[in-house]
Design a protein around this motif. Structure first.
Motif, PDB file in Angstrom:
ATOM      1  N   ASP A 137       0.840  -1.199   0.000  1.00 37.94           N
ATOM      2  CA  ASP A 137       0.000   0.000   0.000  1.00 37.94           C
ATOM      3  C   ASP A 137       0.875   1.249   0.000  1.00 37.94           C
ATOM      4  N   VAL A 138       1.416   1.575  -1.180  1.00 34.87           N
ATOM      5  CA  VAL A 138       2.318   2.720  -1.308  1.00 34.87           C
ATOM      6  C   VAL A 138       1.560   3.879  -1.924  1.00 34.87           C
ATOM      7  N   ARG A 139       1.689   5.052  -1.322  1.00 40.51           N
ATOM      8  CA  ARG A 139       1.056   6.248  -1.861  1.00 40.51           C
ATOM      9  C   ARG A 139       2.126   7.078  -2.557  1.00 40.51           C
ATOM     10  N   PHE A 140       1.867   7.425  -3.806  1.00 37.79           N
ATOM     11  CA  PHE A 140       2.830   8.220  -4.579  1.00 37.79           C
ATOM     12  C   PHE A 140       2.369   9.668  -4.642  1.00 37.79           C
ATOM     13  N   LEU A 141       3.330  10.566  -4.519  1.00 36.64           N
ATOM     14  CA  LEU A 141       3.054  11.998  -4.563  1.00 36.64           C
ATOM     15  C   LEU A 141       3.660  12.615  -5.814  1.00 36.64           C
ATOM     16  N   THR A 142       3.033  13.659  -6.313  1.00 38.96           N
ATOM     17  CA  THR A 142       3.585  14.384  -7.455  1.00 38.96           C
ATOM     18  C   THR A 142       4.723  15.278  -6.972  1.00 38.96           C
ATOM     19  N   VAL A 143       5.518  15.763  -7.902  1.00 35.76           N
ATOM     20  CA  VAL A 143       6.626  16.661  -7.562  1.00 35.76           C
ATOM     21  C   VAL A 143       6.074  17.917  -6.876  1.00 35.76           C
ATOM     22  N   ALA A 144       4.948  18.422  -7.345  1.00 32.80           N
ATOM     23  CA  ALA A 144       4.337  19.616  -6.742  1.00 32.80           C
ATOM     24  C   ALA A 144       3.911  19.344  -5.298  1.00 32.80           C
ATOM     25  N   GLU A 145       3.344  18.163  -5.051  1.00 31.96           N
ATOM     26  CA  GLU A 145       2.936  17.799  -3.686  1.00 31.96           C
ATOM     27  C   GLU A 145       4.143  17.672  -2.766  1.00 31.96           C
ATOM     28  N   VAL A 146       5.216  17.052  -3.280  1.00 22.58           N
ATOM     29  CA  VAL A 146       6.439  16.893  -2.490  1.00 22.58           C
ATOM     30  C   VAL A 146       7.015  18.269  -2.157  1.00 22.58           C
ATOM     31  N   ALA A 147       7.045  19.160  -3.144  1.00 21.79           N
ATOM     32  CA  ALA A 147       7.576  20.509  -2.940  1.00 21.79           C
ATOM     33  C   ALA A 147       6.784  21.232  -1.853  1.00 21.79           C
ATOM     34  N   GLU A 148       5.473  21.079  -1.865  1.00 19.60           N
ATOM     35  CA  GLU A 148       4.616  21.730  -0.869  1.00 19.60           C
ATOM     36  C   GLU A 148       4.879  21.165   0.526  1.00 19.60           C
ATOM     37  N   ILE A 149       4.983  19.842   0.624  1.00 19.19           N
ATOM     38  CA  ILE A 149       5.226  19.190   1.913  1.00 19.19           C
ATOM     39  C   ILE A 149       6.581  19.582   2.482  1.00 19.19           C
ATOM     40  N   MET A 150       7.598  19.594   1.616  1.00 20.23           N
ATOM     41  CA  MET A 150       8.959  19.899   2.064  1.00 20.23           C
ATOM     42  C   MET A 150       9.233  21.403   2.141  1.00 20.23           C
ATOM     43  N   ARG A 151       8.295  22.190   1.647  1.00 17.92           N
ATOM     44  CA  ARG A 151       8.418  23.657   1.603  1.00 17.92           C
ATOM     45  C   ARG A 151       9.651  24.105   0.825  1.00 17.92           C
ATOM     46  N   VAL A 152       9.791  23.493  -0.355  1.00 13.55           N
ATOM     47  CA  VAL A 152      10.869  23.867  -1.279  1.00 13.55           C
ATOM     48  C   VAL A 152      10.251  24.047  -2.665  1.00 13.55           C
ATOM     49  N   SER A 153      11.050  24.492  -3.625  1.00 10.75           N
ATOM     50  CA  SER A 153      10.535  24.659  -4.983  1.00 10.75           C
ATOM     51  C   SER A 153      10.492  23.298  -5.698  1.00 10.75           C
ATOM     52  N   LYS A 154       9.735  23.237  -6.768  1.00  9.44           N
ATOM     53  CA  LYS A 154       9.677  22.006  -7.567  1.00  9.44           C
ATOM     54  C   LYS A 154      11.059  21.694  -8.141  1.00  9.44           C
ATOM     55  N   MET A 155      11.811  22.746  -8.496  1.00  9.87           N
ATOM     56  CA  MET A 155      13.155  22.552  -9.037  1.00  9.87           C
ATOM     57  C   MET A 155      14.047  21.833  -8.018  1.00  9.87           C
ATOM     58  N   THR A 156      13.914  22.175  -6.751  1.00 12.87           N
ATOM     59  CA  THR A 156      14.696  21.528  -5.696  1.00 12.87           C
ATOM     60  C   THR A 156      14.337  20.045  -5.611  1.00 12.87           C
TER      61      THR A 156
END
Length: 63
Positions: A6-25
């Protein structure tokens, strides 16, 4: 038929929001191998567990 974990995958935009960084990062982390990701077509998906683990790691390169 094999059972998928049961693995949940996140988009790059979601990861950026969670980590509080830019999508480029996020892309840099993926390309550097610091953040595992799976490629679906032209986009990347990052396992939610990988994001959690990355946030718990101490920051090594300060300055």
């Amino acid at each position: 038929m094999s059972q998928l974990p049961d693995v949940r995958f996140l988009t790059v935009a979601e990861v950026a929001e969670i980590m509080r960084v830019s999508k480029m990062t996020v892309y840099r982390l993926v390309h550097a191998g610091d953040l595992p990701a799976v490629r679906f077509g032209r986009s990347y998906r990052v396992p939610e567990t990988a994001v959690t683990e990355a946030l718990q790691r101490p920051i090594a390169d300060v300055g």
